[in-house]
Design an enzyme around this catalytic site. Structure first.
Site, PDB file in Angstrom:
ATOM      1  N   CYS A  45      36.393  41.589  45.915  1.00 59.21           N
ATOM      2  CA  CYS A  45      36.902  40.934  47.245  1.00 59.21           C
ATOM      3  C   CYS A  45      38.270  40.033  46.532  1.00 59.21           C
ATOM      4  CB  CYS A  45      36.192  39.803  47.817  1.00 59.21           C
ATOM      5  SG  CYS A  45      34.588  40.756  48.630  1.00 59.21           S
TER       6      CYS A  45
HETATM    7  C1  BEZ Z   1      32.569  42.386  45.077  1.00 53.68           C
HETATM    8  O1  BEZ Z   1      33.201  41.532  46.062  1.00 53.68           O
HETATM    9  O2  BEZ Z   1      32.724  42.582  44.166  1.00 53.68           O
HETATM   10  C2  BEZ Z   1      31.205  42.714  46.032  1.00 53.68           C
HETATM   11  C3  BEZ Z   1      30.682  41.812  47.030  1.00 53.68           C
HETATM   12  C4  BEZ Z   1      29.266  41.984  47.702  1.00 53.68           C
HETATM   13  C5  BEZ Z   1      28.697  43.107  46.889  1.00 53.68           C
HETATM   14  C6  BEZ Z   1      29.049  43.808  45.734  1.00 53.68           C
HETATM   15  C7  BEZ Z   1      30.150  43.621  45.278  1.00 53.68           C
END
Ligand code: BEZ
Length: 211
Positions: A45
């Site tokens: 994100c």
């Molecule tokens: C991420 O943004 O890296 C992420 C968020 C939730 C679960 C897995 C990865």
């Protein structure tokens, strides 16, 4: 019932990094990209939000407002915004909805319980100025989205709204387009004076109008 293409999207009010936000008022008569994030302070994100901040001029050029969402409160978003700027070299330049009570996530079906019953999936909603849903994408948490692809689809939506054309596989702005099969050759002579190539009677390609 999930929101489907062509539906008018639901309105809401919710906290955001830019203060309380009434969605329809904020949208005005723009196109909008609403996209969700599973959680604050997560790596994929963080890279996505930095990338969208850098691409903001491209969305602006197309008359598209962008707005993110994550199911955490505004103070968490504020701390995360600092990390985004530090690690991605881009300041958050659009609102991030603080959907702490998952009101918007539930309204838009961003939580897919068999993937996770607390985090949202990576949803994208492209909404037109009539507030109708025109395109959705759904990615899982571990897979970052391709925002160049999103710009490409917006180019196609805006072009095909204006002209009697559709866009072929992997089309990019400036490339040849398809004349709608409902357009007769007589009409096509007026609409596409530069001519076309007839591969089959139902498959006629022409230069992109207004390229
Ligand atoms: C991420 O943004 O890296 C992420 C968020 C939730 C679960 C897995 C990865």
């Amino acid at each position: 019932m999930p929101i489907q293409l062509g539906d008018v999207v639901p309105d809401f009010t919710q906290d955001s990094t830019e203060g309380p936000l009434h969605f329809y008022d904020w949208v005005g008569d723009s196109w909008v990209v609403l996209f969700s994030h599973p959680k604050d302070f997560t790596p994929v994100c963080t890279t996505e939000l930095g990338a969208v901040a850098k691409l903001k001029p491209e969305f602006d050029k197309r008359g598209v407002k962008v707005i993110g969402l994550s199911v955490d409160p505004t103070d968490s978003h504020a701390g995360w915004a600092k990390d985004i700027e530090e690690t991605q070299g881009a300041k958050l330049n659009f609102p991030l909805i603080a959907d702490h009570d998952r009101k918007v996530a539930n309204l838009y079906g961003m939580i897919h319980p068999n993937a996770s019953d607390t985090m949202t999936v990576r949803s994208v909603f492209v909404i037109d100025p009539a507030k109708k849903l025109r395109l959705t994408l759904t990615y899982p948490a571990a897979t970052g989205r391709n925002f160049d692809e999103l710009l490409r689809t917006i180019d196609s939506l805006q072009l095909t709204d204006r002209f009697k054309v559709s866009t072929p596989v992997n089309w990019k702005h400036g490339e040849d387009v398809i004349i709608l099969p409902s357009v007769s050759n007589e009409q096509a002579k007026e609409l596409f004076p530069s001519g076309w190539v007839e591969h089959k009677p139902y498959l006629r390609t022409t230069k992109q109008p207004n390229a």
